[in-house]
Design a protein around this motif. Sequence first.
Motif, short mmCIF file in Angstrom:
data_model
loop_
_atom_site.label_atom_id
_atom_site.label_comp_id
_atom_site.label_asym_id
_atom_site.label_seq_id
_atom_site.Cartn_x
_atom_site.Cartn_y
_atom_site.Cartn_z
N SER A 74 0.81 -1.23 0.00
CA SER A 74 0.00 0.00 0.00
C SER A 74 0.84 1.28 0.00
O SER A 74 0.32 2.37 -0.17
N LEU A 75 2.16 1.15 0.21
CA LEU A 75 2.98 2.35 0.37
C LEU A 75 3.95 2.48 -0.81
O LEU A 75 4.73 1.56 -1.09
N SER A 76 3.95 3.64 -1.46
CA SER A 76 4.84 3.81 -2.61
C SER A 76 6.22 4.28 -2.21
O SER A 76 7.20 3.94 -2.88
N ALA B 104 10.90 -7.16 7.14
CA ALA B 104 9.81 -7.95 6.56
C ALA B 104 8.54 -7.09 6.46
O ALA B 104 7.80 -7.18 5.47
N ASP B 105 8.31 -6.28 7.49
CA ASP B 105 7.12 -5.41 7.45
C ASP B 105 7.22 -4.39 6.33
O ASP B 105 6.25 -4.13 5.61
N ILE B 106 8.41 -3.82 6.18
CA ILE B 106 8.58 -2.79 5.14
C ILE B 106 8.45 -3.43 3.76
O ILE B 106 7.78 -2.90 2.87
N ALA B 107 9.04 -4.61 3.59
CA ALA B 107 8.93 -5.30 2.30
C ALA B 107 7.47 -5.65 2.00
O ALA B 107 7.03 -5.61 0.85
N LEU C 138 5.47 -2.19 1.08
CA LEU C 138 5.89 -1.42 -0.11
C LEU C 138 5.17 -1.95 -1.35
O LEU C 138 5.10 -3.17 -1.57
N ALA C 139 4.69 -1.03 -2.16
CA ALA C 139 4.06 -1.38 -3.44
C ALA C 139 5.13 -1.91 -4.40
O ALA C 139 6.33 -1.62 -4.21
N TRP D 227 12.33 2.80 -0.51
CA TRP D 227 12.64 3.20 0.87
C TRP D 227 13.93 4.01 0.83
O TRP D 227 14.98 3.48 0.47
N ARG D 228 13.82 5.30 1.17
CA ARG D 228 15.02 6.16 1.22
C ARG D 228 15.50 6.29 2.67
O ARG D 228 14.69 6.56 3.57
#
Length: 223
Positions: A121-123, A150-153, A156-157, A162-163
């Motif tokens: 859901s997150l670009s 794992a949560d960030i992966a 992420l759309a 991720w910067r």
Amino acid sequence: MTSVKPPPDRLYGRITGKKLRPRQEWLLEHFLPRLSWPQIPFAPTVTETWLEVGFGGGEHAAALAQANPQAGLIAAEVFEPGICSLLSRLAPEGADPIPPPNLRIFTDDARPLLRAMQDKSLSKLFLMFPDPWPKSRHAKRRFVHPALIADIARILAPGGEWRIASDDPTYQAWTDDVIAGQSSLHLAVRTKIRPASWPPTRYEAKALLADRQPIYWSLRAPD
Ligand SMILES: C[S@@+](CC[C@H](N)C(=O)[O-])C[C@H]1O[C@@H](n2cnc3c(N)ncnc32)[C@H](O)[C@@H]1O
């Protein structure tokens, strides 16, 4: 890197600063509720969601939102004077402030918010100059953490980014290790020169003045 127990969601940095001035109190009481996430949704013109963790004075968040009207930026910060600083940037004195259609402020720990997000859901996710917690016994306080990858992966759309930026040598080495120890995100950029489309931040300016060399990473989710 083997799987690790997630650190507890506990905040260790400061949340309040000096006594607030009347204008800061006014902004918190009257303007913040008009752009608080998740109570106030983005305008319908927004087609993607971005998240900045720890926006500090808010200059980076404000610049991103202004330059990217299609993106709805959730700007998360827990330090009250920082929240006031972004609010005052968005509210010219003497006029009735109008909340930007694509910028919302989240005033709590960004980690549970991030974990509650839906898959893909997150670009874009921004982590600019996070608190470094350089002592090894404080490593579990660091936002870049194997347990959070794992949560960030997951959120992420496809092709999402991720910067990360840091000027702290311990955090830089730690970030390199965490990146090398995972395979869900691809390291697209690792550079000592801030990429042109990345707005500057106050911490970056302080680091450069003190001759500390920042590193900038861009990680990508698979397409
Ligand atoms: C070192 S400052 C950097 C501020 C800004 N990004 C910059 O580059 O100028 C880190 C900020 O992250 C905030 N912060 C730390 N942990 C956080 C969390 N879990 N959720 C939201 N904000 C957090 C702190 O309050 C602090 O203002």
